[in-house]
Scaffold this motif. Structure first.
Motif, PDB file in Angstrom:
ATOM      1  N   GLN A   1      30.075 -22.891  41.327  1.00  8.89           N
ATOM      2  CA  GLN A   1      29.685 -21.482  41.375  1.00  8.89           C
ATOM      3  C   GLN A   1      29.697 -20.833  39.994  1.00  8.89           C
ATOM      4  O   GLN A   1      28.809 -20.030  39.665  1.00  8.89           O
ATOM      5  CB  GLN A   1      30.618 -20.729  42.329  1.00  8.89           C
ATOM      6  CG  GLN A   1      30.185 -19.296  42.597  1.00  8.89           C
ATOM      7  CD  GLN A   1      31.011 -18.658  43.697  1.00  8.89           C
ATOM      8  OE1 GLN A   1      32.217 -18.872  43.789  1.00  8.89           O
ATOM      9  NE2 GLN A   1      30.363 -17.865  44.550  1.00  8.89           N
ATOM     10  N   GLN A   2      30.656 -21.171  39.180  1.00 11.25           N
ATOM     11  CA  GLN A   2      30.732 -20.547  37.859  1.00 11.25           C
ATOM     12  C   GLN A   2      29.491 -20.844  37.035  1.00 11.25           C
ATOM     13  O   GLN A   2      28.922 -19.966  36.376  1.00 11.25           O
ATOM     14  CB  GLN A   2      31.986 -21.038  37.131  1.00 11.25           C
ATOM     15  CG  GLN A   2      32.214 -20.346  35.795  1.00 11.25           C
ATOM     16  CD  GLN A   2      33.542 -20.765  35.156  1.00 11.25           C
ATOM     17  OE1 GLN A   2      34.297 -21.522  35.734  1.00 11.25           O
ATOM     18  NE2 GLN A   2      33.791 -20.245  33.969  1.00 11.25           N
ATOM     19  N   ASP A   3      29.032 -22.104  37.071  1.00 15.22           N
ATOM     20  CA  ASP A   3      27.815 -22.479  36.330  1.00 15.22           C
ATOM     21  C   ASP A   3      26.593 -21.779  36.913  1.00 15.22           C
ATOM     22  O   ASP A   3      25.708 -21.311  36.177  1.00 15.22           O
ATOM     23  CB  ASP A   3      27.620 -23.996  36.382  1.00 15.22           C
ATOM     24  CG  ASP A   3      28.686 -24.746  35.610  1.00 15.22           C
ATOM     25  OD1 ASP A   3      29.162 -24.212  34.595  1.00 15.22           O
ATOM     26  OD2 ASP A   3      29.039 -25.874  36.007  1.00 15.22           O
ATOM     27  N   VAL A   4      26.534 -21.703  38.248  1.00 15.92           N
ATOM     28  CA  VAL A   4      25.384 -21.073  38.901  1.00 15.92           C
ATOM     29  C   VAL A   4      25.312 -19.588  38.534  1.00 15.92           C
ATOM     30  O   VAL A   4      24.226 -19.031  38.308  1.00 15.92           O
ATOM     31  CB  VAL A   4      25.474 -21.261  40.433  1.00 15.92           C
ATOM     32  CG1 VAL A   4      24.342 -20.501  41.128  1.00 15.92           C
ATOM     33  CG2 VAL A   4      25.402 -22.735  40.791  1.00 15.92           C
ATOM     34  N   CYS A   5      26.463 -18.925  38.451  1.00 18.63           N
ATOM     35  CA  CYS A   5      26.483 -17.516  38.057  1.00 18.63           C
ATOM     36  C   CYS A   5      25.942 -17.327  36.646  1.00 18.63           C
ATOM     37  O   CYS A   5      25.256 -16.332  36.342  1.00 18.63           O
ATOM     38  CB  CYS A   5      27.903 -16.960  38.152  1.00 18.63           C
ATOM     39  SG  CYS A   5      28.472 -16.680  39.851  1.00 18.63           S
ATOM     40  N   ASP A   8      22.762 -14.956  35.493  1.00 24.00           N
ATOM     41  CA  ASP A   8      22.801 -13.971  34.414  1.00 24.00           C
ATOM     42  C   ASP A   8      21.685 -14.230  33.398  1.00 24.00           C
ATOM     43  O   ASP A   8      21.082 -13.287  32.857  1.00 24.00           O
ATOM     44  CB  ASP A   8      24.159 -14.023  33.711  1.00 24.00           C
ATOM     45  CG  ASP A   8      25.283 -13.478  34.574  1.00 24.00           C
ATOM     46  OD1 ASP A   8      24.982 -12.719  35.519  1.00 24.00           O
ATOM     47  OD2 ASP A   8      26.461 -13.828  34.306  1.00 24.00           O
ATOM     48  N   ALA A   9      21.418 -15.513  33.127  1.00 20.91           N
ATOM     49  CA  ALA A   9      20.361 -15.849  32.155  1.00 20.91           C
ATOM     50  C   ALA A   9      18.992 -15.401  32.669  1.00 20.91           C
ATOM     51  O   ALA A   9      18.179 -14.829  31.913  1.00 20.91           O
ATOM     52  CB  ALA A   9      20.363 -17.356  31.890  1.00 20.91           C
ATOM     53  N   ILE A  10      18.740 -15.640  33.964  1.00 21.39           N
ATOM     54  CA  ILE A  10      17.454 -15.232  34.538  1.00 21.39           C
ATOM     55  C   ILE A  10      17.317 -13.708  34.509  1.00 21.39           C
ATOM     56  O   ILE A  10      16.264 -13.152  34.154  1.00 21.39           O
ATOM     57  CB  ILE A  10      17.336 -15.751  35.982  1.00 21.39           C
ATOM     58  CG1 ILE A  10      17.336 -17.278  36.004  1.00 21.39           C
ATOM     59  CG2 ILE A  10      16.053 -15.222  36.641  1.00 21.39           C
ATOM     60  CD1 ILE A  10      17.450 -17.860  37.409  1.00 21.39           C
ATOM     61  N   SER A  11      18.387 -13.041  34.866  1.00 18.95           N
ATOM     62  CA  SER A  11      18.361 -11.579  34.886  1.00 18.95           C
ATOM     63  C   SER A  11      18.100 -11.036  33.491  1.00 18.95           C
ATOM     64  O   SER A  11      17.347 -10.062  33.314  1.00 18.95           O
ATOM     65  CB  SER A  11      19.685 -11.041  35.423  1.00 18.95           C
ATOM     66  OG  SER A  11      19.708  -9.639  35.406  1.00 18.95           O
ATOM     67  N   GLY A  12      18.701 -11.646  32.491  1.00 20.89           N
ATOM     68  CA  GLY A  12      18.508 -11.200  31.119  1.00 20.89           C
ATOM     69  C   GLY A  12      17.081 -11.390  30.645  1.00 20.89           C
ATOM     70  O   GLY A  12      16.555 -10.578  29.875  1.00 20.89           O
TER      71      GLY A  12
END
Length: 593
Positions: free
Chosen positions: A9-13, A17-21
């Protein structure tokens, strides 16, 4: 059960965040169970929420396995069953599936909440679709690494569990000789109660192949183990060279059972009450505590093997192996390999796995060389070297192996005569004859016949599942009169013959004895009675005498006729009692010459 996406989950989060940015939109990622495992913006605080009642776009994407674009969510047929269809604030949804081994394991969702976000995304929709699909591939790669790592970890754990229950020692060491891992059997064999991981160990290979394994000496903290092992070269996850060694104590492959050809079903007891046997027991107690070589002489079947084992049993080596070899029973060409062993390929016809010899089997204990007088002269020289150097060399090997063995030898031949005839090395004779023991034949210790006969009768009664019974006077008298050329072994066979011939009879009697023995005893008794009639007075032992008077009568009869066997036969005949009865009364009154 948690999904693989939830497990990382930590990696997926971080990917969310990268996509959102990059897109300036809200992003959420759901797994195959419709659980939100990652999110940005307003979804960041709604992780691990079940979206089964609202994620219609994600469900459609999972089922279709294709990237889904909805530019008007309120009007899309995909959202027709959504409760928030007419109050939906989403302006655009873009969902891309995440695959692992051809199966959809989750969905990446991009959500536009404003017109500006929607217009910006639609203006470059192809690039955004390609971008989100690439991110899906990256997440899939991350999941694959995790699954592979977990599988490797599970395999390693299963392997460790398997190793821990193995009865063989297993150690993994690096190039510097440091132990990375060791199982409990390895710690036990190396005499280390606490963990040995991280310690330095030395594995010295001898180059010999025995029992299809490589021979080695393993040293750890002063403990030196003679081992047979197999080496497996591995590489660790960190890239270091690792050698796994699976080993076992070399002596675990050796036969540990008692291996003596005995006169009786139970060969470990030295039975008898005669003065000579009592003296022999006292001598055994004295010499047992030393490691001096012993040479036992005596007729065949007299019980030399039992004496040898009695020495071993009374020594500090009693818990170590007692190994025997009959030098007369093994062909000369094979005797050397039986004694010293051989390595793989030592000679034609040899076991391709190699073999450890009797001397190594007896390490720490006792080796009994029966019929040493029949040992070939060329092997006598090798045996002399073993006695001098306390070391052996296997056939086909140059490896010198130190041994700690006590040697007990036995022969029924006149070994001094063999020395004079140059059939036995004089120097070897003196090396073996440090403590000489002579075992008298049974005819010279007839006082023991009754005890031995009763012992064998009890043993065979148990073996034939019959009640134990006392040997009667008629049988005992017959046994006393016989000369026993085969000694104790012949007595044992005679008692077994009686049990075989007993049939349905309730008790053993003299008629059950072997016919040849009955004939010999009958002749001996008639000869003894004839001699007694010619030379002895006619006085018989009175039926009712006081103990003192009876003792005096018996002593006088023995003094007249002699204390040897013939004299005792004459005295028994003169007193009209059986020889067995006479022996019992001699013992009862402690009569001595």
């Amino acid at each position: 059960m948690a999904s693989v996406l939830a497990s990382i989950q930590q990696d997926v989060c971080q990917y969310a965040d990268a996509i959102s940015g990059m897109t300036g939109t809200d992003v959420e990622i759901v797994d195959e169970f419709m659980i939100r495992v990652a999110g940005s913006g307003e979804f960041r605080h709604l992780l691990n929420e079940n979206m089964a009642d609202q994620g219609y776009v994600y469900r459609h994407t999972m089922l279709s396995g294709k990237t889904t674009l909805i530019d008007s969510p309120a009007e899309s047929p995909i959202c027709v069953h959504c409760e928030k269809r007419f109050s939906c604030t989403e302006m655009l949804d873009l969902a891309a599936p995440i695959f692992l081994d051809g199966k959809v394991i989750g969905v990446i969702g991009i959500i536009c909440s404003t017109v500006e976000q929607r217009e910006s995304l639609l203006a470059q929709i192809e690039k955004f679709i390609s971008f989100i699909e690439q991110i899906a591939l990256l997440i899939a790669g991350k999941v694959y690494e995790y699954v592979k790592r977990q599988h490797a970890q599970e395999m390693a754990n299963a392997f460790r569990k398997l190793i821990e229950v193995m009865d063989r020692g297993v150690i993994a060491i690096d190039r510097s000789g440091t132990i990375w891992h060791a199982n409990l059997s390895a710690a036990r064999m190396l005499d280390c109660e606490q963990g040995i991981t991280g310690q330095k160990i030395t594995v010295e290979m001898t180059g010999d192949i025995v029992y299809d394994s490589e021979e080695a000496f393993i040293d750890l903290n002063g403990t030196r183990l003679h081992a047979l092992c197999k080496k497996i070269e591995l590489s660790s996850l960190e890239g270091s060279d690792i050698t796994m060694i699976v080993f076992q104590d070399a002596r675990d492959l050796l036969p540990q059972s008692l291996d003596i050809s005995s006169d009786a079903p139970n060969p470990v007891r030295l039975i008898g009450r005669s003065v000579r046997i009592q003296s022999l027991r006292a001598t055994i107690e004295k010499i047992a505590t030393s490691s001096a070589s012993v040479l036992i002489t005596g007729e065949s079947g007299s019980g030399k093997e039992v004496v040898a084992f009695s020495i071993h049993q009374n020594s500090s080596r009693k818990d170590a192996p007692f190994v025997t070899i009959n030098c007369a029973a093994i062909p000369e060409t094979l005797l050397e390999s039986e004694l010293f062993g051989y390595v793989k390929g030592a000679f034609s016809g040899a076991d391709p796995k190699g073999r450890i010899g009797k001397f190594e089997q007896a390490h720490g204990g006792t080796i009994f060389l029966d019929e040493i007088g029949d040992m070939p002269v060329h092997l006598q020289a090798k045996l002399l070297r073993v006695l001098q150097e306390r070391a052996i060399t296997r056939i086909g090997s140059n490896q010198v192996i130190q041994i700690n063995v006590r040697i007990i030898a036995a022969t029924n031949k006149d070994i001094t005569e063999l020395v004079q005839q140059r059939l036995f090395r004089e120097d070897l004779f003196y090396r073996l004859n440090v403590v000489p023991l002579f075992l008298p034949p049974l005819r010279e210790r007839r006082e023991d016949i009754a005890d031995l006969a009763q012992h064998f009768a009890d043993e065979f009664a148990d073996a034939y599942a019959r009640p134990r019974q006392k040997i009667g006077d008629d049988v005992a008298n017959m046994l006393y009169f016989y000369d026993w050329p085969g000694n104790v072994r012949e007595l044992c066979n005679a008692i077994e013959y009686m049990f075989v011939m007993q049939g349905n009879a309730r008790t053993l009697n003299a008629g059950h004895l072997p016919p040849a023995m009955l004939k010999a005893v009958s002749h001996a008794k008639s000869s003894g009675e004839k001699i007694a009639a010619e030379s002895a007075p006619k006085a018989l032992l009175p039926q009712r005498l006081g103990k003192s008077a009876e003792r005096d009568v018996i002593r006088e009869a023995l003094q007249r006729n002699g204390w040897d066997l013939n004299g005792k036969k004459k005295a028994a005949s003169e007193l009209s009692i059986g020889i067995a009865t006479l022996y019992r009364k001699i013992k009862k009154y402690d009569l001595q010459e």
